[in-house]
Scaffold this active site. Structure first.
Site, PDB file in Angstrom:
ATOM      1  N   GLU A 298      82.527   6.209 -58.149  1.00 24.38           N
ATOM      2  CA  GLU A 298      82.113   5.705 -56.829  1.00 24.38           C
ATOM      3  C   GLU A 298      83.270   5.033 -56.106  1.00 24.38           C
ATOM      4  OE1 GLU A 298      79.453   6.541 -55.526  1.00 24.38           O
ATOM      5  OE2 GLU A 298      77.950   6.885 -57.091  1.00 24.38           O
ATOM      6  N   ARG A 302      84.783   6.692 -52.664  1.00 23.44           N
ATOM      7  CA  ARG A 302      84.529   5.919 -51.435  1.00 23.44           C
ATOM      8  C   ARG A 302      85.755   5.105 -51.011  1.00 23.44           C
ATOM      9  NH1 ARG A 302      78.087   4.520 -51.615  1.00 23.44           N
ATOM     10  NH2 ARG A 302      77.573   5.883 -53.330  1.00 23.44           N
ATOM     11  N   ASP A 431      76.479  18.031 -59.789  1.00 25.58           N
ATOM     12  CA  ASP A 431      76.730  18.619 -58.461  1.00 25.58           C
ATOM     13  C   ASP A 431      78.195  18.772 -58.066  1.00 25.58           C
ATOM     14  OD1 ASP A 431      76.871  15.849 -58.397  1.00 25.58           O
ATOM     15  OD2 ASP A 431      75.593  15.576 -56.643  1.00 25.58           O
ATOM     16  N   GLU A 566      73.941  15.473 -47.537  1.00 26.61           N
ATOM     17  CA  GLU A 566      74.279  16.835 -47.982  1.00 26.61           C
ATOM     18  C   GLU A 566      73.842  17.929 -47.009  1.00 26.61           C
ATOM     19  OE1 GLU A 566      72.955  14.490 -49.969  1.00 26.61           O
ATOM     20  OE2 GLU A 566      74.739  14.065 -51.163  1.00 26.61           O
ATOM     21  N   THR A 655      84.168  14.439 -51.819  1.00 25.03           N
ATOM     22  CA  THR A 655      82.704  14.482 -51.892  1.00 25.03           C
ATOM     23  C   THR A 655      82.040  13.313 -51.157  1.00 25.03           C
ATOM     24  OG1 THR A 655      80.844  14.909 -53.398  1.00 25.03           O
ATOM     25  CG2 THR A 655      82.461  13.261 -54.099  1.00 25.03           C
TER      26      THR A 655
HETATM   27  C1  DMJ Z   1      77.733  10.283 -52.005  1.00 24.73           C
HETATM   28  O1  DMJ Z   1      78.249   9.150 -52.595  1.00 24.73           O
HETATM   29  C2  DMJ Z   1      78.522  11.490 -52.383  1.00 24.73           C
HETATM   30  O2  DMJ Z   1      78.257  12.505 -51.472  1.00 24.73           O
HETATM   31  C3  DMJ Z   1      78.222  11.977 -53.762  1.00 24.73           C
HETATM   32  O3  DMJ Z   1      78.876  13.162 -54.035  1.00 24.73           O
HETATM   33  C4  DMJ Z   1      76.755  12.177 -53.946  1.00 24.73           C
HETATM   34  N1  DMJ Z   1      76.011  11.034 -53.562  1.00 24.73           N
HETATM   35  C5  DMJ Z   1      76.282  10.386 -52.318  1.00 24.73           C
HETATM   36  C6  DMJ Z   1      75.550  10.959 -51.135  1.00 24.73           C
HETATM   37  O4  DMJ Z   1      74.338  11.459 -51.359  1.00 24.73           O
END
Ligand code: DMJ
Length: 667
Positions: A298, A302, A431, A566, A655
């Site tokens: 995370e 981020r 994912d 998403e 992501t």
């Molecule tokens: C985000 O932190 C990122 O997109 C991660 O890959 C999946 N979860 C959240 C958003 O849903």
């Protein structure tokens, strides 16, 4: 003892027997003066006080009263209102037409607030949109256009705190208030849908077509960002997350997560003031010298991702310095027997550890930090970061326990082997493994064949093992395989997949990836439109039985919506590659639903507990940082007409929607 003689009151006798029969002004003045002199000191003071009080009240109420008198005395409003409405015309009180940019949410002009005049005239002449959230049956609504009747602008989405009390526009839920009924767009006429020229509106004089103009959707996203930021700034500044209902903040790592996640969004949306203020916070307040445990994945996607992309967009070395700082503090996570990183690191102490209950890490977490660390190595010319994350990929590439390229969800940090084998999903815990296979290959200039090989094999594995079609509408979805049995459920998280497949096809991968992307995009869209709020649940269950049921079902525990990105992320890719405006329209509907069911008047958006209940969606009092980092960014890019704004041939998004450059071929 109470004395009967004691007076606890003052008696004032102002009336006079003959006071009405004044004949002489002088005499009257004299007699008044005499009476005044006869009054006691206390009585005089009281009278003077009362007069002063009345004067002050008069001064303050004058503007509003005069406005009301003016409005009431205006014939075009008075009496005409009902009649005109009856005729299908919508009167707008002269002088009270809000000057709004179409589609742009603005502050209500103060005179409208005072008069409580409805600022959203009813879209008469235009049929009310069919109850799109009716019984959740399959809804293929096709292209919803964004044309509006010129003089009947979309409501300025209400923002001010004092509007919270307006029961008409607010849903109250256990004391929590979220805005309602905003952004409801009149259904466009067929003409307007197609063209853009003047549209004939049902009920209006056909000889005098009403001109229409498009909603500026990108501007509406900017407004949504500002509204979210207003809440963050007021109640959570410098903290991780806004709790918009309780007007406070939540802490996860204590590192200003929302602010950092949102930096590049502000830059892309050209919100200069907000960006500069946030930059000052990063410069002066952000410190990673903290005795705090952070999650490696995370904080990488981020914080490290957010700082790196902001550095690239702005060229400001402040962000690169901060990126180096957090990147190096995360490195202890890789000190494990297997080199598969632990999930948590104390960035102050430089000590990493797995979660208390296991020595496993999540596969998606250890394989979705590569874009960021590889880029950090490139920028710093320090290979240690890339070496650490490439080693993870090298090991996973060779591991037993995959199923046609699909990976299990856990990996052990001691043995480096997959655990809990036999369960395969494209959702939570796996994912972004698939997403980063493709994106690392693109980032490195398509020079790492193992990444492509693993990606292509995984897509085949999805097609072979996880794809099914719903009944009765034949929606294609990605189910979960559990020890040979298919579970017909799909996380909203899986909706990243259409975008990733489309990105691959755009880069020369098989054309049938694009076909699958389109089919899955439709399914993700249906996960929204079949819900009464127009918002997707966290997890959807699909009907496989061959009878007339509902395609999408939701279990009570899965009805929440966390403002996830998403689907809008994939809509952005799909629109960029196909230019099919239906993808924009779907995104626009989602933004409107967010505004309708998750927007908190005092600022911010909240996750909700029940997407099936438009009356009581159950605000959960949390705005996740990815709403600003991802959801609004992708919506803005979806609506932006500039394909060069973060070109997909120059950048890969991590992501968490932070764009990182595709490496030049000589690097
Ligand atoms: C985000 O932190 C990122 O997109 C991660 O890959 C999946 N979860 C959240 C958003 O849903």
């Amino acid at each position: 003892m109470y004395s009967p003689l004691r007076k606890d009151f003052v008696s004032l006798t102002l009336g006079e027997q003959h006071s009405h029969s004044y004949t002489n002004g002088k005499h009257r003045r004299q007699s008044c003066w005499r009476r005044w002199k006869q009054l006691s000191r206390l009585q005089r003071s009281l009278i003077l006080f009362l007069l002063a009080f009345l004067l002050i009240c008069g001064i303050f109420s004058y503007p509003s009263l005069s406005e009301q008198w003016r409005a009431l005395s205006d014939d075009s409003v008075k009496g005409g209102w009902d009649e005109m409405e009856h005729q299908g015309l919508q009167p707008i009180p002269p002088g009270l037409v809000p000057k709004v940019v179409p589609g742009v949410v603005q502050e209500e002009p103060p005179e409208l607030q005072r008069l409580n005049v409805p600022i959203l005239p009813k879209p008469q002449g235009l049929k009310k949109p069919p109850s799109k959230r009716g019984p959740p049956a399959l809804q293929k609504r096709g292209n919803m256009s964004d044309w509006q009747v010129k003089d009947r602008e979309e409501p300025a989405i209400r923002r001010d705190e004092d509007q919270e009390t307006e029961t008409k526009t607010v849903i109250s839920w256990r004391g929590a208030m979220i805005e309602a009924e905003q952004g409801t767009e009149p259904q466009p006429s067929a003409h307007a849908k197609e063209g853009g020229g003047p549209a004939e509106v049902e009920g209006a004089n056909p000889l005098q077509p009403v001109s229409v103009k498009p909603v500026d959707r990108a501007e509406a996203v900017r407004e949504a960002f500002r509204h979210a930021w207003k809440g963050y700034k007021a109640f959570a500044w410098g903290h991780d997350e806004l709790k918009p209902i309780s007007k406070t903040h939540g802490e996860w790592f204590g590192l200003g997560l929302t602010l950092i996640d949102a930096l590049d969004t502000m830059w892309i949306l050209d919100l200069k003031e907000e960006f500069e203020e946030s930059k000052r916070w990063v410069e002066k307040e952000l410190s990673f010298t903290k005795n705090v445990d952070v999650n490696l994945f995370e904080s990488t996607i981020r914080i490290l991702g957010g700082l790196l992309s902001t550095y690239h967009l702005t060229g400001d070395s402040l962000f690169l310095d901060k990126a180096k700082d957090i990147g190096s503090r995360l490195m202890p996570a890789f000190n494990t027997p297997s080199k598969i990183p632990f999930s948590d690191v104390n960035i102050g102490k430089g000590i990493a550890h797995p979660p208390r209950w296991t020595t496993d890490s999540t596969v998606a977490e250890v394989t979705s930090i590569q874009l960021e660390f590889r880029e950090l190595s490139r920028l710093t010319q320090d290979p240690q970061y890339q070496k650490a994350v490439d080693e993870v990929m090298r090991q996973v590439h060779r591991l037993d326990g995959k199923h046609d390229g699909l990976v299990p969800m856990f990996i052990n940090t001691n043995s480096g082997k997959f655990t809990h084998r036999g369960v395969f999903t494209l959702g939570a815990r796996a994912d972004s493994y698939y997403e980063y296979l493709l994106k690392q290959w693109l980032q490195g200039g398509k020079k790492e064949p193992e990444l492509l090989e693993d990606y292509l094999q995984a897509v085949e594995g999805v097609k072979k093992n996880l794809l099914r079609q719903t009944s009765p509408s034949k929606l294609v979805f990605v189910g979960e395989l559990s020890h040979g049995r298919l579970n017909p459920k799909m996380d909203h998280l899986v909706c990243f997949l259409p975008g990733t497949l489309a990105l691959g096809a755009h880069n020369g991968l098989p054309a049938d990836h694009m076909d699958l992307a389109m089919q899955l995009m439709e399914t993700c869209h249906q996960m929204y439109v079949q819900m009464e709020t127009g918002l997707s649940p966290e997890i959807a269950h699909f009907n496989l039985q061959n009878h007339n049921g509902r395609d999408v079902d939701v279990k009570p525990a899965d009805r929440h919506n966390l403002l996830r990105p998403e689907t809008v992320e994939s809509l952005f890719y799909m629109y960029r590659f196909t230019q099919d405006s239906k993808y924009r329209d779907w995104g626009w509907e989602i933004l409107q639903s967010f505004n309708k069911y998750t927007r908190v008047p005092s600022g911010g958006y909240t996750s909700i507990g029940n997407v099936r209940d438009p009356v009581n969606p159950g605000p959960r009092d949390k705005m996740e940082s990815f709403f600003l980092g991802e959801t609004l960014k992708y919506l803005f890019l979806l609506f932006s007409d500039d394909p060069e704004l973060i070109s997909l041939d120059k950048y890969v998004f991590n992501t968490e929607a932070h764009p990182l450059p595709i490496w030049p071929s000589d690097s």
